[in-house]
Design a protein around this motif. Structure first.
Motif, PDB file in Angstrom:
ATOM      1  N   ARG A  83       0.828  -1.205   0.000  1.00  0.00           N
ATOM      2  CA  ARG A  83       0.000   0.000   0.000  1.00  0.00           C
ATOM      3  C   ARG A  83       0.866   1.262   0.000  1.00  0.00           C
ATOM      4  O   ARG A  83       0.382   2.354  -0.309  1.00  0.00           O
ATOM      5  N   SER A  84       2.141   1.100   0.345  1.00  0.00           N
ATOM      6  CA  SER A  84       3.049   2.253   0.323  1.00  0.00           C
ATOM      7  C   SER A  84       3.843   2.338  -0.978  1.00  0.00           C
ATOM      8  O   SER A  84       4.681   3.235  -1.123  1.00  0.00           O
ATOM      9  N   LEU A  85       3.584   1.422  -1.930  1.00  0.00           N
ATOM     10  CA  LEU A  85       4.350   1.387  -3.171  1.00  0.00           C
ATOM     11  C   LEU A  85       3.522   1.878  -4.343  1.00  0.00           C
ATOM     12  O   LEU A  85       2.289   1.889  -4.294  1.00  0.00           O
ATOM     13  N   ASP A  86       4.195   2.258  -5.418  1.00  0.00           N
ATOM     14  CA  ASP A  86       3.459   2.595  -6.630  1.00  0.00           C
ATOM     15  C   ASP A  86       3.032   1.301  -7.325  1.00  0.00           C
ATOM     16  O   ASP A  86       3.498   0.206  -6.971  1.00  0.00           O
ATOM     17  N   PRO A  87       2.140   1.375  -8.306  1.00  0.00           N
ATOM     18  CA  PRO A  87       1.598   0.144  -8.904  1.00  0.00           C
ATOM     19  C   PRO A  87       2.659  -0.785  -9.474  1.00  0.00           C
ATOM     20  O   PRO A  87       2.569  -2.010  -9.297  1.00  0.00           O
ATOM     21  N   ALA A  88       3.658  -0.244 -10.169  1.00  0.00           N
ATOM     22  CA  ALA A  88       4.676  -1.105 -10.767  1.00  0.00           C
ATOM     23  C   ALA A  88       5.457  -1.867  -9.694  1.00  0.00           C
ATOM     24  O   ALA A  88       5.720  -3.073  -9.828  1.00  0.00           O
ATOM     25  N   VAL A 115      -4.141 -15.583  -0.612  1.00  0.00           N
ATOM     26  CA  VAL A 115      -5.036 -14.532  -0.135  1.00  0.00           C
ATOM     27  C   VAL A 115      -4.352 -13.190  -0.344  1.00  0.00           C
ATOM     28  O   VAL A 115      -3.198 -13.007   0.064  1.00  0.00           O
ATOM     29  N   SER A 116      -5.040 -12.242  -0.968  1.00  0.00           N
ATOM     30  CA  SER A 116      -4.573 -10.868  -1.071  1.00  0.00           C
ATOM     31  C   SER A 116      -5.330 -10.067  -0.015  1.00  0.00           C
ATOM     32  O   SER A 116      -6.505  -9.742  -0.192  1.00  0.00           O
ATOM     33  N   ARG A 117      -4.669  -9.791   1.109  1.00  0.00           N
ATOM     34  CA  ARG A 117      -5.332  -9.096   2.214  1.00  0.00           C
ATOM     35  C   ARG A 117      -5.128  -7.593   2.081  1.00  0.00           C
ATOM     36  O   ARG A 117      -3.999  -7.116   1.956  1.00  0.00           O
ATOM     37  N   SER A 118      -6.215  -6.844   2.114  1.00  0.00           N
ATOM     38  CA  SER A 118      -6.107  -5.398   2.021  1.00  0.00           C
ATOM     39  C   SER A 118      -7.057  -4.741   3.007  1.00  0.00           C
ATOM     40  O   SER A 118      -7.490  -5.362   3.980  1.00  0.00           O
ATOM     41  N   ASP A 119      -7.410  -3.509   2.740  1.00  0.00           N
ATOM     42  CA  ASP A 119      -8.092  -2.650   3.696  1.00  0.00           C
ATOM     43  C   ASP A 119      -9.594  -2.885   3.724  1.00  0.00           C
ATOM     44  O   ASP A 119     -10.225  -3.046   2.680  1.00  0.00           O
ATOM     45  N   SER A 120     -10.175  -2.873   4.908  1.00  0.00           N
ATOM     46  CA  SER A 120     -11.620  -3.044   5.042  1.00  0.00           C
ATOM     47  C   SER A 120     -12.396  -1.800   4.633  1.00  0.00           C
ATOM     48  O   SER A 120     -13.622  -1.836   4.579  1.00  0.00           O
ATOM     49  N   THR A 121     -11.684  -0.717   4.339  1.00  0.00           N
ATOM     50  CA  THR A 121     -12.348   0.473   3.799  1.00  0.00           C
ATOM     51  C   THR A 121     -11.975   0.686   2.333  1.00  0.00           C
ATOM     52  O   THR A 121     -12.042   1.793   1.805  1.00  0.00           O
ATOM     53  N   LEU A 122     -11.572  -0.403   1.662  1.00  0.00           N
ATOM     54  CA  LEU A 122     -11.433  -0.493   0.202  1.00  0.00           C
ATOM     55  C   LEU A 122     -10.237   0.252  -0.386  1.00  0.00           C
ATOM     56  O   LEU A 122     -10.181   0.479  -1.585  1.00  0.00           O
ATOM     57  N   ARG A 123      -9.258   0.603   0.442  1.00  0.00           N
ATOM     58  CA  ARG A 123      -8.066   1.253  -0.092  1.00  0.00           C
ATOM     59  C   ARG A 123      -7.005   0.204  -0.415  1.00  0.00           C
ATOM     60  O   ARG A 123      -6.810  -0.734   0.345  1.00  0.00           O
ATOM     61  N   GLY A 124      -6.317   0.382  -1.523  1.00  0.00           N
ATOM     62  CA  GLY A 124      -5.251  -0.534  -1.890  1.00  0.00           C
ATOM     63  C   GLY A 124      -5.207  -0.745  -3.390  1.00  0.00           C
ATOM     64  O   GLY A 124      -6.017  -0.208  -4.144  1.00  0.00           O
ATOM     65  N   ARG A 183     -11.721   9.261   0.140  1.00  0.00           N
ATOM     66  CA  ARG A 183     -11.003  10.425  -0.405  1.00  0.00           C
ATOM     67  C   ARG A 183      -9.491  10.259  -0.280  1.00  0.00           C
ATOM     68  O   ARG A 183      -8.745  11.231  -0.422  1.00  0.00           O
ATOM     69  N   ASP A 184      -9.051   9.045  -0.030  1.00  0.00           N
ATOM     70  CA  ASP A 184      -7.623   8.765   0.087  1.00  0.00           C
ATOM     71  C   ASP A 184      -6.887   9.278  -1.152  1.00  0.00           C
ATOM     72  O   ASP A 184      -7.323   9.073  -2.287  1.00  0.00           O
ATOM     73  N   ALA A 185      -5.748   9.943  -0.924  1.00  0.00           N
ATOM     74  CA  ALA A 185      -5.034  10.581  -2.037  1.00  0.00           C
ATOM     75  C   ALA A 185      -4.540   9.578  -3.062  1.00  0.00           C
ATOM     76  O   ALA A 185      -4.458   9.895  -4.258  1.00  0.00           O
ATOM     77  N   SER A 186      -4.222   8.374  -2.640  1.00  0.00           N
ATOM     78  CA  SER A 186      -3.685   7.371  -3.564  1.00  0.00           C
ATOM     79  C   SER A 186      -4.715   6.358  -4.034  1.00  0.00           C
ATOM     80  O   SER A 186      -4.617   5.836  -5.141  1.00  0.00           O
ATOM     81  N   PHE A 187      -5.726   6.066  -3.196  1.00  0.00           N
ATOM     82  CA  PHE A 187      -6.633   4.955  -3.485  1.00  0.00           C
ATOM     83  C   PHE A 187      -8.103   5.348  -3.359  1.00  0.00           C
ATOM     84  O   PHE A 187      -8.948   4.542  -2.987  1.00  0.00           O
ATOM     85  N   ARG A 383       5.396   9.553  -2.541  1.00  0.00           N
ATOM     86  CA  ARG A 383       6.767   9.981  -2.266  1.00  0.00           C
ATOM     87  C   ARG A 383       6.863  10.653  -0.907  1.00  0.00           C
ATOM     88  O   ARG A 383       7.796  10.404  -0.127  1.00  0.00           O
ATOM     89  N   ILE A 384       5.904  11.523  -0.615  1.00  0.00           N
ATOM     90  CA  ILE A 384       5.892  12.198   0.683  1.00  0.00           C
ATOM     91  C   ILE A 384       5.734  11.174   1.803  1.00  0.00           C
ATOM     92  O   ILE A 384       6.431  11.222   2.828  1.00  0.00           O
ATOM     93  N   ALA A 385       4.812  10.219   1.595  1.00  0.00           N
ATOM     94  CA  ALA A 385       4.591   9.188   2.612  1.00  0.00           C
ATOM     95  C   ALA A 385       5.862   8.387   2.864  1.00  0.00           C
ATOM     96  O   ALA A 385       6.197   8.053   4.001  1.00  0.00           O
ATOM     97  N   ARG A 386       6.595   8.093   1.796  1.00  0.00           N
ATOM     98  CA  ARG A 386       7.838   7.333   1.949  1.00  0.00           C
ATOM     99  C   ARG A 386       8.896   8.140   2.705  1.00  0.00           C
ATOM    100  O   ARG A 386       9.653   7.597   3.511  1.00  0.00           O
ATOM    101  N   THR A 387       8.969   9.428   2.429  1.00  0.00           N
ATOM    102  CA  THR A 387       9.940  10.283   3.122  1.00  0.00           C
ATOM    103  C   THR A 387       9.675  10.271   4.617  1.00  0.00           C
ATOM    104  O   THR A 387      10.598  10.106   5.432  1.00  0.00           O
TER     105      THR A 387
END
Length: 489
Positions: A83-88, A115-124, A183-187, A383-387
């Motif tokens: 979830r902290s990475l770009d799609p590639a 199993v692909s486990r992700s967010d219960s609020t649909l982000r990812g 309204r997540d900035a990435s997802f 990028r900001i999140a990674r920093t």
């Protein structure tokens, strides 16, 4: 606001399905579920299972050798942190995990499910992650008929009714697309109706009409009916699922088992409690103070609470912890300063010094500044999140070298993953169980410099206003001579 009883009135009452009934089905058709967890909070619903933050074949061999009683562990969690990475990058990581898991399984004679486990609020990264897993399995000669999508997390107030995903609030149910998570900035996303969510996220590759919907009438109608509804699935057909209770998830597990016995090849995209239900693991009571430290060797001094999540609930929980823990030292990591290349290094050094100095006699609450730096560019947001995450990791690593904390609590999904894998350098761990009912997991690191330090993974979007305070209180009460009540440390 929507009232839950009004929605449920159209469906049959739930049937009681025991964990034992599911476990019996699992035992008769043994396999290990490899759970690719896009942040470590997926472990909060399970106990006594192995966790990996690396995924070479040797890591899987270790996990596959883990026993619960006289049987192999029915699932292993792999912390991909995608979830902290770009799609590639996320695609590469999913492919690597599946490839190494298959190699280790071939060496050890282990049968796998994924199993692909992700967010219960649909982000990812959806549908990218199940797509990559399915494609990697296809290369190995394993087709995928259907992708079963189960974001429900009843313990945390996320339920799906009539194909629509909701979040419980004090007044009733709110469609998840109307919450801050959409309204997540990435997802970000616009639809709470899961079939339309699939259409939106797949850019029309799957239309809403093509999605199979297992509503509560089907889920509560028995395993055969669930398997019948899944039967048309082919070519990774999306299958979205209603669930309101643990009984619903266990009923689904029996239906999925029946479908797979009939020859269906399924991949799962799910929220945290699905694995517990699918393997027939009973809900575990929250760990007691003694259980939380059993088998560990915490050091003298204070514990470290790291708060990185910026969702509103986390900020409320942080405020409550600070208000009720007057003996703790609060250290703020200034995000805007971290983004200033000329000032970042000095700020990090000063922060480490403050944390290490305070841990000698007190708990330390290290939190990122609450002003969220926003951008409309998803890549720049990552990028900001990674920093910021890199700075947190650096502080935790240097703190561990200077004065190991008595315990570590990490608040936020990406924060927890980075603190575990890079700050504490945990490679292998065992998730011991929840700190609160159904949520917030405690890991026992079994290697690396953090061995013997209780580590708590606390998602940003779960719990009530007092939950962080209650968890820290349970751990902080281990300090010699501490006799403070749990509501006021």
């Amino acid at each position: 606001m929507i009232l839950e009883p009004d929605l449920l009135a159209a469906y049959p009452a739930e049937d009681v399905v025991t964990a034992g009934a599911v476990a019996a089905a699992v035992v008769s058709s043994p396999r290990v579920l490899v759970v690719l967890d896009d942040d470590p909070t997926g472990t909060q619903s399970v106990c006594d299972l192995p966790v990996l933050t690396r995924w070479e074949a040797e890591d899987f061999r270790w996990a596959f050798s883990h026993r619960i009683g006289d049987r192999p562990a029915p699932a292993v969690y792999v912390m991909t942190n995608t979830r902290s990475l770009d799609p590639a990058e996320a695609a590469v990581r999913n492919r690597e995990v599946v490839t190494y898991a298959l190699a280790a399984a071939a060496e050890t004679g282990t049968r796998l499910g994924f199993v692909s486990r992700s967010d219960s609020t649909l982000r990812g990264h959806f549908p990218l992650e199940p797509d990559v897993i399915a494609a990697t399995l296809a290369v190995a000669g394993r087709p995928t008929d259907g992708v079963v999508i189960v974001p429900a997390f009843p313990d945390a107030g996320r339920v799906t009714i009539g194909g629509v995903h909701y979040m419980r609030t004090d007044g009733g149910l709110t469609p998840v697309s109307e919450t801050e998570f959409a309204r997540d900035a990435s997802f970000g996303f616009t639809s709470s109706e899961l079939a339309r969510y699939v259409e939106e996220k797949s850019a029309g590759r799957f239309t809403a009409a093509e999605v199979i919907v297992l509503d509560l009438a089907i889920i509560r109608g028995g395993a055969a009916g669930i398997a019948d509804a899944i039967d048309p699935a082919t070519g990774s057909t999306p299958i979205v699922v209603d669930a309101v209770t643990e009984n619903d998830l266990r009923a689904l597990a029996l239906g999925l088992d029946e479908a797979e016995r009939r020859g269906k090849h399924l991949l799962y995209r799910v929220g945290p409690p699905f694995v517990r239900a699918r393997i027939g693991q009973a809900e575990r009571a929250p760990l007691s103070r003694d259980e939380a430290v059993a088998g560990t060797s915490p050091s003298a001094g204070g514990g470290l609470v790291v708060v990185g999540s910026h969702v509103g609930l986390t900020t409320h929980q942080l405020d409550d912890l600070v208000a009720h823990h007057p003996h703790a030292v609060v250290v703020e990591l200034q995000v805007e300063t971290l983004l200033d290349e000329t000032a970042a290094a000095d700020h990090l050094t000063a922060t480490v010094a403050a944390v290490v100095g305070a841990l000698a006699e007190a708990d330390v609450i290290l939190h990122t500044s609450r002003l969220l730096v926003r951008t409309d560019d998803p890549v720049e947001s990552l990028r900001i999140a990674r920093t910021v995450s890199g700075a947190v990791v650096d502080i935790v690593r240097r703190t561990l070298a200077g004065r190991p904390p008595r315990f570590v609590v990490a608040k936020g999904g990406i924060t927890s993953s980075d603190v575990a894998a890079h700050g504490l350098e945990i490679r292998h761990a065992i998730v011991r169980g929840p700190m609160l009912p159904g949520i917030v997991s405690l890991w026992e690191p079994v290697d690396g410099p953090a061995r013997g330090i209780p580590f708590v993974v606390f998602a940003g979007n779960v719990g009530g206003e007092r939950s962080l305070t209650d968890v820290v209180a349970k751990l902080s009460a281990m300090l010699p001579g501490t006799a403070r009540p749990s509501t006021d440390l």
